[in-house]
Design a protein around this motif. Structure first.
Motif, mmCIF file in Angstrom:
data_model
loop_
_atom_site.group_PDB
_atom_site.id
_atom_site.type_symbol
_atom_site.label_atom_id
_atom_site.label_comp_id
_atom_site.label_asym_id
_atom_site.label_seq_id
_atom_site.Cartn_x
_atom_site.Cartn_y
_atom_site.Cartn_z
ATOM 1 N N VAL A 49 -3.951 2.932 4.143
ATOM 2 C CA VAL A 49 -3.000 3.626 3.409
ATOM 3 C C VAL A 49 -1.697 2.563 3.419
ATOM 4 O O VAL A 49 -1.238 2.033 2.416
ATOM 5 C CB VAL A 49 -2.581 5.051 3.533
ATOM 6 N N TYR A 50 -1.121 2.104 4.609
ATOM 7 C CA TYR A 50 -0.097 1.356 4.724
ATOM 8 C C TYR A 50 -0.099 0.190 4.154
ATOM 9 O O TYR A 50 0.571 -0.280 3.552
ATOM 10 C CB TYR A 50 0.510 1.265 6.154
ATOM 11 N N ALA A 51 -1.428 -0.577 4.344
ATOM 12 C CA ALA A 51 -1.690 -1.763 3.866
ATOM 13 C C ALA A 51 -1.670 -1.787 2.313
ATOM 14 O O ALA A 51 -1.073 -2.747 1.550
ATOM 15 C CB ALA A 51 -2.935 -2.426 4.253
ATOM 16 N N LYS A 52 -2.210 -0.872 1.708
ATOM 17 C CA LYS A 52 -2.533 -0.677 0.257
ATOM 18 C C LYS A 52 -0.939 -0.459 -0.362
ATOM 19 O O LYS A 52 -0.450 -1.119 -1.463
ATOM 20 C CB LYS A 52 -3.317 0.220 -0.240
ATOM 21 N N LEU A 53 -0.155 0.455 0.271
ATOM 22 C CA LEU A 53 1.235 0.619 -0.147
ATOM 23 C C LEU A 53 1.975 -0.467 -0.167
ATOM 24 O O LEU A 53 2.723 -0.892 -1.056
ATOM 25 C CB LEU A 53 1.794 1.716 0.519
ATOM 26 N N ALA A 54 1.784 -1.473 0.946
ATOM 27 C CA ALA A 54 2.652 -2.637 1.031
ATOM 28 C C ALA A 54 2.402 -3.624 -0.002
ATOM 29 O O ALA A 54 3.060 -4.399 -0.688
ATOM 30 C CB ALA A 54 2.454 -3.226 2.562
ATOM 31 N N GLU A 55 0.909 -3.606 -0.209
ATOM 32 C CA GLU A 55 0.448 -4.683 -1.280
ATOM 33 C C GLU A 55 0.919 -4.049 -2.886
ATOM 34 O O GLU A 55 1.417 -5.103 -3.322
ATOM 35 C CB GLU A 55 -1.068 -4.495 -1.302
ATOM 36 N N ALA A 96 -0.059 9.370 6.465
ATOM 37 C CA ALA A 96 0.353 8.255 6.166
ATOM 38 C C ALA A 96 1.421 8.364 4.722
ATOM 39 O O ALA A 96 2.503 7.731 4.878
ATOM 40 C CB ALA A 96 -0.825 7.102 5.804
ATOM 41 N N LEU A 97 0.723 9.045 3.895
ATOM 42 C CA LEU A 97 1.703 9.225 2.730
ATOM 43 C C LEU A 97 2.913 10.112 2.938
ATOM 44 O O LEU A 97 3.883 9.785 2.449
ATOM 45 C CB LEU A 97 0.708 9.800 1.586
ATOM 46 N N GLU A 98 2.876 11.165 4.039
ATOM 47 C CA GLU A 98 3.949 11.696 4.155
ATOM 48 C C GLU A 98 4.708 11.108 5.015
ATOM 49 O O GLU A 98 6.197 11.384 4.775
ATOM 50 C CB GLU A 98 3.281 13.274 4.642
ATOM 51 N N ASN A 99 4.406 10.356 5.782
ATOM 52 C CA ASN A 99 5.340 9.319 6.609
ATOM 53 C C ASN A 99 5.813 8.279 5.652
ATOM 54 O O ASN A 99 7.481 8.103 5.870
ATOM 55 C CB ASN A 99 4.408 8.511 7.519
ATOM 56 N N PHE A 100 5.451 8.001 4.666
ATOM 57 C CA PHE A 100 5.879 7.061 3.520
ATOM 58 C C PHE A 100 7.030 7.838 2.967
ATOM 59 O O PHE A 100 8.199 7.308 2.789
ATOM 60 C CB PHE A 100 4.887 6.520 2.642
ATOM 61 N N PHE A 101 6.649 9.138 2.616
ATOM 62 C CA PHE A 101 7.645 9.653 1.793
ATOM 63 C C PHE A 101 9.025 10.208 2.626
ATOM 64 O O PHE A 101 9.960 9.943 2.087
ATOM 65 C CB PHE A 101 7.035 10.997 1.180
ATOM 66 N N LEU A 102 8.680 10.532 3.797
ATOM 67 C CA LEU A 102 9.884 10.568 4.653
ATOM 68 C C LEU A 102 10.629 9.372 4.957
ATOM 69 O O LEU A 102 11.897 9.454 4.854
ATOM 70 C CB LEU A 102 9.562 11.089 5.944
ATOM 71 N N MET A 103 9.992 8.151 5.080
ATOM 72 C CA MET A 103 10.628 6.611 4.958
ATOM 73 C C MET A 103 11.402 6.527 4.401
ATOM 74 O O MET A 103 12.594 5.995 4.316
ATOM 75 C CB MET A 103 9.402 5.608 5.495
#
Length: 122
Positions: A49-55, A96-103
């Motif tokens: 998920v992190y890789a796809k979001l970065a892309e 991963a998505l919840e971590n991203f939303f917090l970030m």
């Protein structure tokens, strides 16, 4: 859904790389855990998920990556409350998505609305 992003693409990508490194460390330490296979699958799902979001962030920018993350989050089946060793991939993606939303500092109301839109696992 409306949202305001204050981070730049570079800041988002840097944060996602940090999260990917943590997930990689979790993959490497999975054999030391009580349930190595579940722990590894959860960590690998987060890394993906992190890789796809970065892309998406690098290609389309901050607003697009947040929109993509919200849509992905809403598409995940709701598996909270299931036994810990069930659905590690879904739980890893959710985490991963919840971590991203917090970030990125996504508004809690927006997160709640996206969570409510999720369907239960059939």
């Amino acid at each position: 859904m409306e949202f305001k992003i204050t981070l730049t693409t570079e800041e988002i990508v840097r944060g996602l790389k940090h999260y990917r490194r943590i997930a990689k460390q979790d993959v490497l330490r999975a054999p030391e855990t009580p349930n190595p296979e579940v722990f590894r699958r959860h960590a690998e799902a987060r890394r993906e998920v992190y890789a796809k979001l970065a892309e998406v962030a690098e290609r389309e920018g901050p607003e697009a990556v947040v929109q993509y993350a919200l849509e992905l989050y809403k598409s995940l089946p709701f598996v909270s409350g299931t036994p810990e060793d069930q659905y590690p991939e879904i739980k890893g993606q959710e985490n991963a998505l919840e971590n991203f939303f917090l970030m990125i500092g996504l508004d809690p109301k927006t997160r709640r609305e996206a969570r409510k839109a999720r369907k239960s696992l059939e």
